[in-house]
Write a protein that holds these residues in place. Structure first.
Motif, short mmCIF file in Angstrom:
data_model
loop_
_atom_site.label_atom_id
_atom_site.label_comp_id
_atom_site.label_asym_id
_atom_site.label_seq_id
_atom_site.Cartn_x
_atom_site.Cartn_y
_atom_site.Cartn_z
N UNK A 6 0.83 -1.20 0.00
CA UNK A 6 0.00 0.00 0.00
C UNK A 6 0.87 1.25 0.00
N UNK A 7 1.98 1.21 0.72
CA UNK A 7 2.88 2.37 0.78
C UNK A 7 3.56 2.61 -0.56
N UNK A 8 3.80 1.55 -1.32
CA UNK A 8 4.39 1.72 -2.65
C UNK A 8 3.44 2.50 -3.56
N UNK A 9 2.17 2.11 -3.55
CA UNK A 9 1.18 2.81 -4.37
C UNK A 9 0.98 4.25 -3.88
N UNK A 10 0.99 4.41 -2.57
CA UNK A 10 0.83 5.75 -1.99
C UNK A 10 2.02 6.65 -2.37
N UNK A 11 3.23 6.07 -2.29
CA UNK A 11 4.44 6.83 -2.63
C UNK A 11 4.42 7.23 -4.11
#
Length: 223
Positions: A6-11
């Motif tokens: 999720x953090x990859x997509x958010x980043x």
């Protein structure tokens, strides 16, 4: 979706949102409205044979646009009204929103109709100040000494050379014959950052120095 994924997509969303908003706040605003609509789109497609993973990835990706624009909005407000202390309010309201959202979800758990209705109401209430603030900050306002059509010329020149929002701010001050220290003070940036933006202005317009840059701008003005 795992926390790491999720953090990859958010980043990725944060990076793209930052680039678009720096190029033109209008792009950031448009993407932010699209981000606010996305939860309703996900609800509408909930019964379709689509992977929930796609929904989660999309949700984290578009939320980044709202996060970036919210932060920039309050930063720009602090700059416009010379109120540095409100620059962090975008982050503050984001955290308060997270708390409120979690609380509402826990109270209305299982009551989908109530949740959707409340979300729709909050969506409408968010759009009203959103557009008011956008008009206040980013809609062009002619200067007092502008001649008729001056704003149109400025917009045409900025569009022609694809100037970013900050480069337009610097150009306006250059047109007012401000020095680098005066520009830095007016925009709350360092002298080095002013030089960086002026360098970009010269490169984009193919000018050797600021005198040539201003001459090219004046050439756009009839008469």
């Amino acid at each position: 979706v795992s926390l790491e994924s999720s953090r990859v997509f958010y980043a990725a969303g944060l990076i793209i949102a930052g680039i678009l908003s720096e190029k033109n706040r209008k792009y950031g605003a448009f993407c932010t409205v699209a981000a606010l609509v996305t939860p309703f789109l996900i609800l509408a497609l909930a019964g379709e044979p689509l992977s929930q993973t796609i929904f989660w990835a999309l949700d984290y990706f578009v939320f980044a646009f709202f996060s970036v624009y919210r932060t920039l909005l309050f930063s720009d407000l602090s700059l416009k009204y010379t109120l540095p202390f409100i620059a962090g309010f975008g982050l503050l309201f984001g955290r308060l929103g997270d708390v409120a959202g979690t609380l509402i979800n826990s109270v209305l758990s299982g009551r989908t109709t109530w949740l959707v209705t409340l979300a729709a109401l909050l969506f409408v209430l968010t759009l009203i100040p959103f557009f008011r603030l956008y008009q206040t900050l980013y809609m062009p306002v002619p200067r007092q000494n502008d001649r008729p059509g001056e704003q149109e010329i400025f917009e045409h020149f900025s569009s022609r050379f694809e100037l970013s929002a900050r480069e337009q701010d610097v150009l306006r001050l250059l047109l007012d014959k401000k020095t680098n220290p005066e520009i830095a003070e007016a925009l709350f940036i360092s002298d080095r950052t002013v030089k960086f933006h002026i360098h970009n202005l010269l490169a984009k317009t193919g000018s050797k120095n600021r005198t040539e840059l201003l001459a090219k701008y004046r050439a756009e003005t009839p008469g």
